[in-house]
Design a protein around this motif. Structure first.
Motif, PDB file in Angstrom:
ATOM      1  N   GLY A 278       0.767  -1.246   0.000  1.00 17.88           N
ATOM      2  CA  GLY A 278       0.000   0.000   0.000  1.00 17.88           C
ATOM      3  C   GLY A 278       0.795   1.291   0.000  1.00 17.88           C
ATOM      4  O   GLY A 278       0.200   2.365   0.010  1.00 17.88           O
ATOM      5  N   VAL A 279       2.127   1.229  -0.009  1.00 24.10           N
ATOM      6  CA  VAL A 279       2.891   2.490  -0.072  1.00 24.10           C
ATOM      7  C   VAL A 279       2.845   2.979  -1.523  1.00 24.10           C
ATOM      8  O   VAL A 279       3.228   2.255  -2.440  1.00 24.10           O
ATOM      9  CB  VAL A 279       4.363   2.289   0.378  1.00 24.10           C
ATOM     10  CG1 VAL A 279       5.088   3.633   0.417  1.00 24.10           C
ATOM     11  CG2 VAL A 279       4.429   1.616   1.734  1.00 24.10           C
ATOM     12  N   GLU A 280       2.373   4.192  -1.734  1.00 18.34           N
ATOM     13  CA  GLU A 280       2.169   4.691  -3.100  1.00 18.34           C
ATOM     14  C   GLU A 280       3.374   5.426  -3.647  1.00 18.34           C
ATOM     15  O   GLU A 280       3.787   5.250  -4.774  1.00 18.34           O
ATOM     16  CB  GLU A 280       0.960   5.638  -3.105  1.00 18.34           C
ATOM     17  CG  GLU A 280      -0.395   4.927  -3.173  1.00 18.34           C
ATOM     18  CD  GLU A 280      -0.511   3.979  -4.371  1.00 18.34           C
ATOM     19  OE1 GLU A 280       0.002   4.330  -5.451  1.00 18.34           O
ATOM     20  OE2 GLU A 280      -1.090   2.881  -4.209  1.00 18.34           O
ATOM     21  N   ASN A 281       3.952   6.237  -2.784  1.00 19.30           N
ATOM     22  CA  ASN A 281       4.905   7.245  -3.232  1.00 19.30           C
ATOM     23  C   ASN A 281       6.341   6.763  -2.973  1.00 19.30           C
ATOM     24  O   ASN A 281       6.943   7.108  -1.959  1.00 19.30           O
ATOM     25  CB  ASN A 281       4.557   8.517  -2.426  1.00 19.30           C
ATOM     26  CG  ASN A 281       5.173   9.737  -2.999  1.00 19.30           C
ATOM     27  OD1 ASN A 281       5.688   9.716  -4.110  1.00 19.30           O
ATOM     28  ND2 ASN A 281       5.156  10.810  -2.226  1.00 19.30           N
ATOM     29  N   ILE A 282       6.851   5.954  -3.915  1.00 19.08           N
ATOM     30  CA  ILE A 282       8.164   5.300  -3.702  1.00 19.08           C
ATOM     31  C   ILE A 282       9.145   5.775  -4.776  1.00 19.08           C
ATOM     32  O   ILE A 282       8.787   5.926  -5.939  1.00 19.08           O
ATOM     33  CB  ILE A 282       8.031   3.759  -3.824  1.00 19.08           C
ATOM     34  CG1 ILE A 282       6.991   3.220  -2.838  1.00 19.08           C
ATOM     35  CG2 ILE A 282       9.385   3.070  -3.619  1.00 19.08           C
ATOM     36  CD1 ILE A 282       6.698   1.731  -3.001  1.00 19.08           C
ATOM     37  N   LEU A 283      10.396   5.961  -4.370  1.00 23.06           N
ATOM     38  CA  LEU A 283      11.463   6.262  -5.334  1.00 23.06           C
ATOM     39  C   LEU A 283      12.630   5.309  -5.098  1.00 23.06           C
ATOM     40  O   LEU A 283      13.079   5.135  -3.967  1.00 23.06           O
ATOM     41  CB  LEU A 283      11.953   7.710  -5.158  1.00 23.06           C
ATOM     42  CG  LEU A 283      13.159   8.105  -6.029  1.00 23.06           C
ATOM     43  CD1 LEU A 283      12.784   8.145  -7.512  1.00 23.06           C
ATOM     44  CD2 LEU A 283      13.732   9.460  -5.597  1.00 23.06           C
ATOM     45  N   VAL A 284      13.116   4.683  -6.194  1.00 29.03           N
ATOM     46  CA  VAL A 284      14.337   3.869  -6.127  1.00 29.03           C
ATOM     47  C   VAL A 284      15.455   4.679  -6.791  1.00 29.03           C
ATOM     48  O   VAL A 284      15.282   5.167  -7.913  1.00 29.03           O
ATOM     49  CB  VAL A 284      14.152   2.519  -6.866  1.00 29.03           C
ATOM     50  CG1 VAL A 284      15.450   1.700  -6.826  1.00 29.03           C
ATOM     51  CG2 VAL A 284      12.994   1.722  -6.271  1.00 29.03           C
ATOM     52  N   ILE A 285      16.594   4.790  -6.105  1.00 27.70           N
ATOM     53  CA  ILE A 285      17.729   5.548  -6.663  1.00 27.70           C
ATOM     54  C   ILE A 285      18.874   4.585  -6.950  1.00 27.70           C
ATOM     55  O   ILE A 285      19.311   3.845  -6.067  1.00 27.70           O
ATOM     56  CB  ILE A 285      18.217   6.643  -5.685  1.00 27.70           C
ATOM     57  CG1 ILE A 285      17.060   7.574  -5.315  1.00 27.70           C
ATOM     58  CG2 ILE A 285      19.364   7.434  -6.294  1.00 27.70           C
ATOM     59  CD1 ILE A 285      17.452   8.684  -4.340  1.00 27.70           C
ATOM     60  N   GLU A 286      19.363   4.599  -8.204  1.00 26.01           N
ATOM     61  CA  GLU A 286      20.433   3.684  -8.620  1.00 26.01           C
ATOM     62  C   GLU A 286      21.520   4.474  -9.346  1.00 26.01           C
ATOM     63  O   GLU A 286      21.227   5.247 -10.251  1.00 26.01           O
ATOM     64  CB  GLU A 286      19.842   2.587  -9.534  1.00 26.01           C
ATOM     65  CG  GLU A 286      20.856   1.727 -10.249  1.00 26.01           C
ATOM     66  CD  GLU A 286      21.865   1.053  -9.314  1.00 26.01           C
ATOM     67  OE1 GLU A 286      21.440   0.398  -8.360  1.00 26.01           O
ATOM     68  OE2 GLU A 286      23.075   1.208  -9.546  1.00 26.01           O
ATOM     69  N   ARG A 287      22.773   4.240  -8.950  1.00 21.90           N
ATOM     70  CA  ARG A 287      23.870   5.023  -9.557  1.00 21.90           C
ATOM     71  C   ARG A 287      24.284   4.481 -10.927  1.00 21.90           C
ATOM     72  O   ARG A 287      24.915   5.177 -11.712  1.00 21.90           O
ATOM     73  CB  ARG A 287      25.069   5.043  -8.615  1.00 21.90           C
ATOM     74  CG  ARG A 287      25.728   3.708  -8.460  1.00 21.90           C
ATOM     75  CD  ARG A 287      26.898   3.736  -7.505  1.00 21.90           C
ATOM     76  NE  ARG A 287      27.307   2.359  -7.220  1.00 21.90           N
ATOM     77  CZ  ARG A 287      28.156   2.006  -6.287  1.00 21.90           C
ATOM     78  NH1 ARG A 287      28.681   2.898  -5.525  1.00 21.90           N
ATOM     79  NH2 ARG A 287      28.472   0.739  -6.106  1.00 21.90           N
ATOM     80  N   ASP A 288      23.940   3.241 -11.219  1.00 17.03           N
ATOM     81  CA  ASP A 288      24.358   2.624 -12.487  1.00 17.03           C
ATOM     82  C   ASP A 288      23.400   3.022 -13.617  1.00 17.03           C
ATOM     83  O   ASP A 288      22.382   3.662 -13.385  1.00 17.03           O
ATOM     84  CB  ASP A 288      24.393   1.096 -12.336  1.00 17.03           C
ATOM     85  CG  ASP A 288      25.494   0.478 -13.179  1.00 17.03           C
ATOM     86  OD1 ASP A 288      25.840   1.070 -14.221  1.00 17.03           O
ATOM     87  OD2 ASP A 288      26.002  -0.594 -12.809  1.00 17.03           O
ATOM     88  N   LYS A 289      23.730   2.569 -14.847  1.00 19.65           N
ATOM     89  CA  LYS A 289      22.929   2.930 -16.018  1.00 19.65           C
ATOM     90  C   LYS A 289      21.626   2.148 -16.093  1.00 19.65           C
ATOM     91  O   LYS A 289      20.744   2.443 -16.874  1.00 19.65           O
ATOM     92  CB  LYS A 289      23.717   2.654 -17.310  1.00 19.65           C
ATOM     93  CG  LYS A 289      24.947   3.510 -17.483  1.00 19.65           C
ATOM     94  CD  LYS A 289      25.533   3.366 -18.866  1.00 19.65           C
ATOM     95  CE  LYS A 289      26.133   1.991 -19.116  1.00 19.65           C
ATOM     96  NZ  LYS A 289      27.450   1.738 -18.559  1.00 19.65           N
TER      97      LYS A 289
END
Ligand SMILES: Cc1cc2nc3c(=O)[nH]c(=O)nc-3n(C[C@H](O)[C@H](O)[C@H](O)COP(=O)(O)OP(=O)(O)OC[C@H]3O[C@@H](n4cnc5c(N)ncnc54)[C@H](O)[C@@H]3O)c2cc1C
Length: 321
Positions: free
Chosen positions: A25-36
């Motif tokens: 149920g978490v709506e507002n998610i961001l995944v941050i990745e340094r690779d391409k």
């Protein structure tokens, strides 16, 4: 920018955590990745043997990663590639940078650390000799060959007989290199028996247990490596030296959880694992900051990393209840 949950690291741990949080149920998610691209270290592990626990199938690393990437995309979870997290404050502000958005301060209600691990280098093990080109960590060589399309050498010695070292012995052979020897300091190999059979025995590559490297020779490029047997105190025994002409030395001498950010944030660390101390919900000493995968401790199998990521995603959600 404000998010309910920010996941740092788009490897199998981070992907599983983000997917599970969204399912809960978490709506507002961001995944941050340094690779391409997403997928973490699995993108360079093109051999099979992944997913036997998670999917009851034998997949390659990229195939295993793809299943999670597709699910993440289907669920419309936001992610940023080519984006490096520089710092996380105890108040859960993430400082990150990329060439499109520039410098960002991102506020999060909850954070999951999933930065994986890095390899020990020559500098981490007191290794004698000259310092020519041609000495790589096994993972760097794996990335060059499997992802970037560069062959790293022709005549190779490998130090360290864990699974990464064994797999690279076979990979180098299949790409046309001559692997002279795999050298292991301990009286036993740290790798799976199946990998010793399939990566060394099948190709006639000798494994020297209780041996280490005692000299490295080379002006521009590596020319020779000398190995010797060690005694029970791991000291080289004079008279047991063998010298190999080679242009490449691969080091597979251990992995260290990637925790510079965690330490700077003030998270309490475990000196045994080099990872954050976590409770049963994978929460660190800072409320609302969770961790999963190789950043917590080095895992042998990616399937267990995914399981741990799911746990962090599930409990990361519970703090909103
Ligand atoms: C060289 C190597 C080979 C391996 N081979 C195998 C194998 O054959 N079989 C197997 O089961 N396991 C293998 N492993 C173990 C493997 O690491 C785990 O199975 C699994 O990939 C770990 O998942 P993770 O998500 O914790 O870390 P990773 O897969 O390492 O993912 C972490 C991600 O975080 C990103 N990241 C790190 N710091 C930052 C930052 N500051 N900002 C933004 N992003 C960041 C990294 O770019 C990376 O994509 C290998 C590990 C290594 C290092």
């Amino acid at each position: 920018m404000k998010f309910d949950l920010v996941v740092i690291g788009g490897g199998p741990g981070g992907l599983a955590a983000a997917i599970e949080a969204k399912k809960n149920g978490v709506e507002n998610i961001l995944v941050i990745e340094r690779d391409k691209e997403l997928g973490g270290i699995l993108q360079q592990c093109i051999h099979n043997g992944f997913g036997l626990h998670e999917f009851k199938e034998e997949l390659t690393g990229p195939e295993y990663a793809e299943r999670f990437i597709l699910e993440l995309q289907k669920m419309n979870i936001e992610y940023k590639l080519d984006t490096m997290v520089l710092d996380v404050t105890p108040e859960k502000v993430i400082h990150a940078i990329n060439t499109v958005d520039g410098y960002m301060a991102i506020e999060a209600k909850s954070i999951i650390l999933a930065m994986g691990c890095r390899e020990r280098t020559r500098g981490a093990i007191a290794m004698p000799g000259e310092r020519p080109a041609g000495i790589f960590t096994a993972g760097t060589a794996q990335r060059f060959i499997n992802m970037e399309g560069y062959m790293v050498g022709k005549k190779v010695v490998i130090l360290g007989s864990g699974d990464i070292g064994l797999i690279m012995a076979r990979r180098m052979t299949l790409e046309g290199a001559e692997v002279e020897a795999v050298v292991e300091l301990m009286p036993f190999s740290g790798g799976l028996a199946r990998n010793i059979a399939q990566c060394l025995d099948d190709y006639g590559i000798p494994l020297y247990l209780s041996h280490t490297i005692v000299d490295i020779v080379g002006k521009e490029r590596l020319e020779k490596v000398t190995i010797a047997k060690v005694d029970e105190n791991r000291r080289p025994i004079p008279g047991t030296e063998i010298t190999y002409d080679c242009d490449t030395l691969l080091l597979s001498v251990g992995l260290i959880p990637e925790n510079d950010i965690s330490r700077n944030t003030g998270i309490v660390m475990d000196r045994r694992t080099n990872g954050p101390i976590v409770n049963h919900t994978m929460e660190t000493s800072i409320e609302g900051v969770f961790a999963c995968g190789n950043v917590v401790h080095v895992h042998d199998l990616v399937d267990f990393v995914s399981e741990e990521g799911e746990r962090a995603g599930r409990f990361g959600f519970l703090i909103f209840c």
